[in-house]
Design a protein around this motif. Structure first.
Motif, mmCIF file in Angstrom:
data_model
loop_
_atom_site.group_PDB
_atom_site.id
_atom_site.type_symbol
_atom_site.label_atom_id
_atom_site.label_comp_id
_atom_site.label_asym_id
_atom_site.label_seq_id
_atom_site.Cartn_x
_atom_site.Cartn_y
_atom_site.Cartn_z
ATOM 1 N N ILE A 199 -8.909 -11.372 11.937
ATOM 2 C CA ILE A 199 -9.942 -11.495 10.908
ATOM 3 C C ILE A 199 -9.308 -11.634 9.530
ATOM 4 C CG2 ILE A 199 -11.804 -10.270 9.711
ATOM 5 C CD1 ILE A 199 -12.613 -9.096 12.425
ATOM 6 N N LEU A 200 -8.286 -10.823 9.267
ATOM 7 C CA LEU A 200 -7.614 -10.893 7.966
ATOM 8 C C LEU A 200 -6.981 -12.259 7.741
ATOM 9 C CD1 LEU A 200 -5.936 -7.363 7.820
ATOM 10 C CD2 LEU A 200 -7.722 -8.216 6.297
ATOM 11 N N ASP A 224 -7.186 -17.356 4.795
ATOM 12 C CA ASP A 224 -7.234 -18.819 4.809
ATOM 13 C C ASP A 224 -8.523 -19.389 4.229
ATOM 14 O OD1 ASP A 224 -4.773 -18.718 6.005
ATOM 15 O OD2 ASP A 224 -5.529 -18.992 8.045
ATOM 16 N N GLY A 225 -9.437 -18.489 3.841
ATOM 17 C CA GLY A 225 -10.658 -18.951 3.201
ATOM 18 C C GLY A 225 -11.676 -19.545 4.143
ATOM 19 N N VAL A 236 -15.860 -7.301 9.061
ATOM 20 C CA VAL A 236 -15.315 -7.520 7.718
ATOM 21 C C VAL A 236 -15.675 -6.355 6.806
ATOM 22 C CG1 VAL A 236 -15.452 -8.948 5.648
ATOM 23 C CG2 VAL A 236 -15.280 -10.030 7.894
ATOM 24 N N ALA A 237 -16.932 -5.898 6.866
ATOM 25 C CA ALA A 237 -17.367 -4.782 6.033
ATOM 26 C C ALA A 237 -16.599 -3.511 6.361
ATOM 27 C CB ALA A 237 -18.869 -4.563 6.208
ATOM 28 N N GLU A 238 -16.342 -3.271 7.652
ATOM 29 C CA GLU A 238 -15.605 -2.076 8.063
ATOM 30 C C GLU A 238 -14.146 -2.140 7.619
ATOM 31 O OE1 GLU A 238 -16.338 -2.194 12.223
ATOM 32 O OE2 GLU A 238 -18.248 -1.106 12.101
ATOM 33 N N ILE A 239 -13.563 -3.330 7.711
ATOM 34 C CA ILE A 239 -12.176 -3.506 7.264
ATOM 35 C C ILE A 239 -12.066 -3.249 5.763
ATOM 36 C CG2 ILE A 239 -10.355 -5.222 6.896
ATOM 37 C CD1 ILE A 239 -11.249 -6.498 9.568
ATOM 38 N N MET A 240 -13.023 -3.791 5.001
ATOM 39 C CA MET A 240 -13.010 -3.577 3.556
ATOM 40 C C MET A 240 -13.137 -2.096 3.219
ATOM 41 S SD MET A 240 -15.297 -6.819 2.235
ATOM 42 C CE MET A 240 -15.357 -6.166 0.557
ATOM 43 N N ARG A 241 -13.975 -1.389 3.976
ATOM 44 C CA ARG A 241 -14.132 0.044 3.737
ATOM 45 C C ARG A 241 -12.839 0.783 4.052
ATOM 46 N NH1 ARG A 241 -18.292 0.559 6.396
ATOM 47 N NH2 ARG A 241 -17.491 1.356 8.380
ATOM 48 N N GLU A 242 -12.193 0.415 5.163
ATOM 49 C CA GLU A 242 -10.926 1.053 5.542
ATOM 50 C C GLU A 242 -9.849 0.808 4.486
ATOM 51 O OE1 GLU A 242 -10.139 2.933 8.081
ATOM 52 O OE2 GLU A 242 -11.632 2.606 9.653
#
Length: 242
Positions: free
Chosen positions: A187-188, A193-194, A215-221
């Motif tokens: 995902i990252l 890569d946009g 994506v939301a969970e990754i941003m929170r982490e």
């Protein structure tokens, strides 16, 4: 040597090293004369070669370990025999990194630095820029000793490249299991890569809603308030290359 010739020489050397790494090679060593000849798949022979290389080191030792298997145990045992004054770097795959490596680092008294890399590694040992051992990809017990200066230098460069993009062991152990997962890495990469959420979700074979939730969970982490900030933080932690 002109710059263009030098670049061509470096490129050719790297290509030769990669071909060496990816070929199925054997370690041409034998047991003492009293015993039968050791097959090249004999793990004991590989262990002997690794220990001999590390024991003969005078300046620097670089080790890459790709999985928690016999070679991992061989490398760790060899690193317990380190002499004072050596600069030792151990680069390992994420599934190898655990608290036992932190203990090994402390026991080494600052002589050993451990980092974690998600790059496509090979099991190698490079000593003093003069000799190396490379384990073959296809067979667990197969390896080769390398003494050719150009090939050893190329292996050093490959190791250095992976090392520069790796993360410190402490940083890795502090990451949540979610951030260490293969899915998070994929995902990252797509965020970096946009790619649009729609395209990325299709590539990963998940629903758009599920992708956005990840994506939301990754941003929170990552404690990030934007996707750009999440990307920056991921690079800082070695989860992504720039």
């Amino acid at each position: 040597m002109p710059p263009t010739d030098h670049a061509a020489h470096v490129e050719q050397t790297l290509l030769q090293a990669r071909a060496l790494i990816e070929s199925t090679v054997s370690l041409n060593r034998r047991r003492p004369a009293k015993g039968p000849a050791a097959p090249h798949t004999d793990v004991a022979v590989v262990a002997e070669a690794v220990e001999e290389l590390v024991r003969g080191a005078r300046h620097a030792v670089c080790v890459a370990v790709t999985s928690a298997d016999t070679f991992d145990r061989i490398a760790r045992k060899a690193l317990t025999t380190l002499e004072p004054g050596l600069a030792v770097r151990l680069l390992c795959a994420p599934d190898v990194a655990d608290e036992s490596l932190a203990v090994l680092t402390r026991d080494a008294g600052g002589r050993l630095e451990v980092r974690v890399s998600g790059a496509d590694l090979r099991d190698i040992v490079v000593v003093d820029g003069a000799a190396a051992l490379v384990r073959a990809v296809a067979a667990t017990g197969q390896a080769t000793l390398v003494h050719d200066p150009a090939a050893v230098r190329a292996l050093e460069l490959l190791f250095a490249g992976a090392w520069s993009r790796s993360r410190r062991l402490d940083d890795h152990l502090a990451l949540s299991p979610r951030l260490r997962s293969d899915l998070t890495g994929r995902i990252l990469e797509r965020l970096r890569d946009g790619q649009t959420d729609d395209a990325a979700s299709r590539e990963l074979s998940v629903s758009l809603r599920t992708y956005r939730r990840h994506v939301a969970e990754i941003m929170r982490e990552l404690n990030a308030t934007s996707r750009f900030q999440a990307g920056v933080r991921a690079v800082e932690l070695g989860l992504l290359t720039e």
